[in-house]
Each structure stands twice: as C-alpha cells, then as structure tokens.
Design an enzyme around this catalytic site. Structure first.
Site, PDB file in Angstrom:
ATOM      1  N   GLU A 156     -44.919  25.434  -5.646  1.00 18.59           N
ATOM      2  CA  GLU A 156     -45.491  25.712  -4.306  1.00 18.59           C
ATOM      3  C   GLU A 156     -44.954  26.913  -3.505  1.00 18.59           C
ATOM      4  OE1 GLU A 156     -43.527  21.991  -1.977  1.00 18.59           O
ATOM      5  OE2 GLU A 156     -44.958  20.696  -3.253  1.00 18.59           O
ATOM      6  N   GLU A 273     -46.682  16.678  -8.858  1.00 18.32           N
ATOM      7  CA  GLU A 273     -46.012  15.856  -8.137  1.00 18.32           C
ATOM      8  C   GLU A 273     -46.832  15.187  -7.363  1.00 18.32           C
ATOM      9  OE1 GLU A 273     -43.170  17.828  -5.194  1.00 18.32           O
ATOM     10  OE2 GLU A 273     -42.506  19.234  -7.170  1.00 18.32           O
TER      11      GLU A 273
END
Length: 500
Positions: A156, A273
């Site tokens: 991220e 995820e």
C-alpha cells in the site's frame, strides 16, 4: 433450477492465498497450530504477510570490520518460517518489506510492532538484500519451487502511513531496483505490484505507464479491496459503515478494466488483501452477518481475478497491539485460541464444493463432484446499510440433478445467529476477555455448525430441495444417491421385540 450439465468450472481463486499477521509470528507454536486447522479443512495454497525484512526477522545485519561497513544477511528466522509453511502444505506469497532500521532513510514506523516505512538510504544495499534473500531461498528450496512464489514489492505505497509521504516517484524507483534484483537471481521469478489500497486506482494507470516507459519487469498486478467507511473509535474497537458486498466484486474488476490495452492488461491479477472492514478491531468480522455478506463474493470473485486473499486466517495479529479479548473484531477466520468464526465455516463449506458449476444465483451456488454428488451453498441475503435487520426467513428452492434413480441422502450443515456461532455463546457467558479452559471448551463446541440428515425422493433424475434459511444463515447441502444395504429381514417396527 440447476441444469443437468455444468455451465462452467467453479474457480478456486478464493483459496489461492490467505493473509497473515506479520511473518515473524510464524515462529510461535500456537500460530502453527492455528494454521494447521484451516490447512486441514480448507487448504489454502499461499500465505502473505508483512514484515519479512523488518528487524524482528533479523535478516539485515550490518557490522563494522577493519574500519569499513559490511552487511551480513542472516536467514535463521526466515528458514524457520518457510519450513513451517511448507510442512503445513502452504507456500509463501513473498511481500518485500518493511525497511530494516539500519537501512532506512528515516524513522517513520507503522503498527504496534513498528515496521519502518521509509525508502532505503542506499538502493544498492536494498538490492543486495533482495538478491541475497532470493539466492538463499533458491539454494535452500530449489529454483523450480521458488519460481512458483510470487514476489510483491511493498504494501500500500499509496498511503502515507505505509510509505513515507505516499511518494509515488520514490515507490517507482524502489520497484524498479527491486524488480531488477529479483531478475538478477533468475529471470523466471515472478515479481509484481503495486499492492495499492482501495480508492487509488489512478496509481494503476501511472504504474503501467512507468513500467512501459522504463521497460520494468512486471509479472502480475496486485491491489487490495475493502468496503468499510471511516472508523468511529471506541476503546479497543471501532464501528464503521459498510458498503454492499457487490462493491468488493467491483473493486476486483477495476484493474483489468483500467489496464486494458496496456502491457499489464493481460497479466495475472491478485487481490492480495480483501475484507469488509480494514480495521483489526471491528466486531463485524466475528459475526454470522459477515459470513452471509461474503458468500456472494466467494461465489463470484474468481470471475474477475486470479486470486483474492482473505485478510487474515487468524486473530494472532498485532498491528494494533496484542488482542485484549477473545472476540475483539480481529480479521481472522479463527480467534487466537483457534475458535472458528462463522466466516471460517463459509470457507470450509466452499472447500467441500465440487468443480462442476451447475448454477449460481443471488442466494445460492450449486456444483457437482466427479462422482455425481451435488453440493449447494445457500445464504440469506443481508442489508449492509443496517437500515433493516434482514428477513427472519429466506426460502431457497432448487431442483438438483442426480445421476441415479431411487432416493437421495441429504446432509445439511448450517451456521447462523445461533449455530456455528461461538460469539453468541461468548456474549451469553458475559464476554469473558480470557476464557477459562472449560469456557473455551464450550466455545469450541458452540462453534460447530448444526447438522441435519434426511432422505428425499428422486424423480425423473432430480431431487427437489426446499430450504428455509434464518437471518444471516449460510448453509451447505450435500446430496448423494442412497445405496441401500439394509438386510431384507430387518424390520424397524420390531426394534423393541414386538410382533412376529
């Protein structure tokens, strides 16, 4: 209605990968005991977690000798972690991060365990770390094995909490250096990214442009998907709004739509995820609602991506600190004492589905096994807005094909607000934060699905199912032909010896 012949093959993208707390946790016995359970009953293929290069793993070890700085790469803990994974039948999905403190350019960290999220102060030294790690893994586990392990660059980077200032240019540089180091070890190793969080899809466009302009190796694309709103904090927990589950499927589909026509458009796509909430302390994760909410996602997610990895398999997870209660809203399919949650059962039910897809609807999925058994997963639709509690009863009627005449044996396994739901029992106990052994035994018992068995007639090669589901229920129905072997002399009416 289910057709006699399959309409396709059911994708198993839902169990290709599962998430974990930082990889260092795999050194603990209770972690390994926890992972063994879903591996027996679900069988995930890969596992992904943060912290491979964080200081707790002890890989990057600089030292001074004869007035010069050197680095020793130590793989003592890496070997123990990967050995444990492979012994449990699961392979690593390698995420390269976070930054070792002695290599970091700054002091910014994330999580209770302080993963450093700043760029390397020496990209040369970072590349040497990547090369040394992969060379060691190839030496230890073999090139053909390691070629099957995806290698993801960072986590991220579009969020300033995970990558200092969310500096996109700095991430592109890190990616280019890392991908080059990976390919230095072997050109067939799989490297990819950018592992972005939801809401930053423009990063995908620029990542594709960067990779093309710089001719950077990219073997797969990765991103994350969540549907919850901003966190409303309470002590040791949060409340959040929740979007419809369809939003997850839309997020799954977005990368291929955006990347169409680019050199990344046809690459494997991994959602590394996904969950409803992005918080490890949201009680929604522990509920029957959550299993019913995610059922259509597991049923259809493989239409859009090559894998979508549930975040995470266990509540042994310390981003916000060690859990303060058994049920605390953790991401896990299991609590940290291996109590199965309703969403665990959703995955276990999916693991018992067949490969031939017979039918799929808004509230059911029907499959057939090679031996003719038919398996149906059904769920009660939920209202993610919270404006209505959902219907108390939901009816699903199906006609399933049977390849033999006679009667059918039906086994039904059910999870709802009452059954297969240890959280309900835990709340009735008074929500003990650290249950005693006898309380844990009760909770393990309460986590078992309700099971029912019956026989149904088969007519014209079909068996009719009429299922009534309670609120937030998921149910697995397994239908197989009866092979009658009761002796002809047996009379059930004489069980107590009456009659002649």
């Amino acid at each position: 209605m289910s057709p006699d012949e399959p309409v396709g093959t059911l994708s198993d993208a839902w169990r290709h990968c599962v998430g974990t707390g930082r990889v260092e946790l795999a050194l603990r016995r209770d972690y390994q005991d926890s992972l063994a359970l879903p591996q027996r009953e679900i069988g995930f293929r890969y596992i992904r977690g943060h912290g491979l290069f964080s200081d707790g793993m002890g890989v990057h070890r600089p030292y001074e000798w004869q007035g010069a700085r050197h680095v020793r790469h130590s793989f003592t803990y890496v070997d123990q972690v990967i050995d444990a994974y492979l012994e449990l039948g699961i392979r690593p999905f390698l995420e390269l991060g976070f930054m070792p403190d002695e290599l970091a350019s700054g002091r910014q960290t994330i999580f209770w365990w302080r993963g450093n999220v700043t760029p390397p102060r020496s990209h040369t030294e970072w590349a040497a770390l990547v090369r040394a790690t992969l060379k060691h893994l190839v030496d230890r586990y073999g090139l053909e094995e390691v070629r099957t392990w995806p290698i993801e660059v960072w986590n991220e980077p579009n969020l300033p909490d995970f990558w200092e200032n969310a500096d996109e240019t700095a991430y592109h540089r890190l990616y280019e250096v890392t991908a080059g180091a990976v390919k230095d070890v072997d050109a067939s190793l799989q490297v990819g990214g950018p592992a972005i969080s939801p809401g930053a899809d423009e990063w995908l466009d620029r990542f594709a442009e960067f990779a093309s302009r710089r001719d950077v190796p990219v073997d797969f694309v990765s991103k994350h998907a969540y549907t919850s709103g901003p966190a409303q904090h309470v002590p040791f927990g949060v409340h959040q709004t929740l979007g419809p589950a369809q939003g997850l499927l839309e997020q799954f589909a977005t990368p291929r739509e955006r990347l169409k026509g680019t050199r990344l458009g046809e690459l494997p796509l991994h959602i590394t995820e996904f969950n409803s909430s992005y918080r490890p302390d949201n009680p929604i994760h522990d509920t029957a609602f959550h299993a019913a909410y995610l059922a259509p996602v597991l049923a259809r997610g493989g239409d859009h991506v090559d894998s979508f990895s549930y975040w995470t398999f266990s509540d042994m997870f310390e981003e916000a600190g060690p859990p303060t209660a058994l049920f605390h809203g953790g991401f896990g399919l299991l609590t940290h004492r291996q109590v199965r949650k309703p969403t665990y059962h959703l995955y276990a039910f999916m693991a018992r589905m067949g490969s031939e897809l017979l039918a799929r609807g808004d509230d059911h999925l029907a499959t057939r096994h090679p031996d003719g058994r038919v398996t149906v997963l059904a769920w009660a639709p939920v209202d993610a807005s919270g404006e209505t509690p959902g219907p108390e009863r939901h009816r699903v009627r199906l006609s399933v094909p049977m390849r033999t005449a006679g009667e059918a044996f039906v086994r039904r396994s059910t999870v709802d607000e009452e059954y297969g739901n240890a959280r309900t029992a835990w709340q009735r106990m008074g929500s003990p934060r650290s249950p005693r052994r006898e309380q844990l035994d009760i909770l393990h018992e309460a986590a078992e699905p309700a099971r029912y068995h019956l026989r149904l007639p088969t007519s014209d090669g079909r068996t009719d199912l009429d299922l009534t589901l309670t609120r937030h229920e998921i149910t697995l129905v397994e239908v197989s032909p009866v092979q009658e072997e009761t002796p002809e002399w047996w009379d059930e009416g004489r069980l107590l010896g009456r009659g002649a």
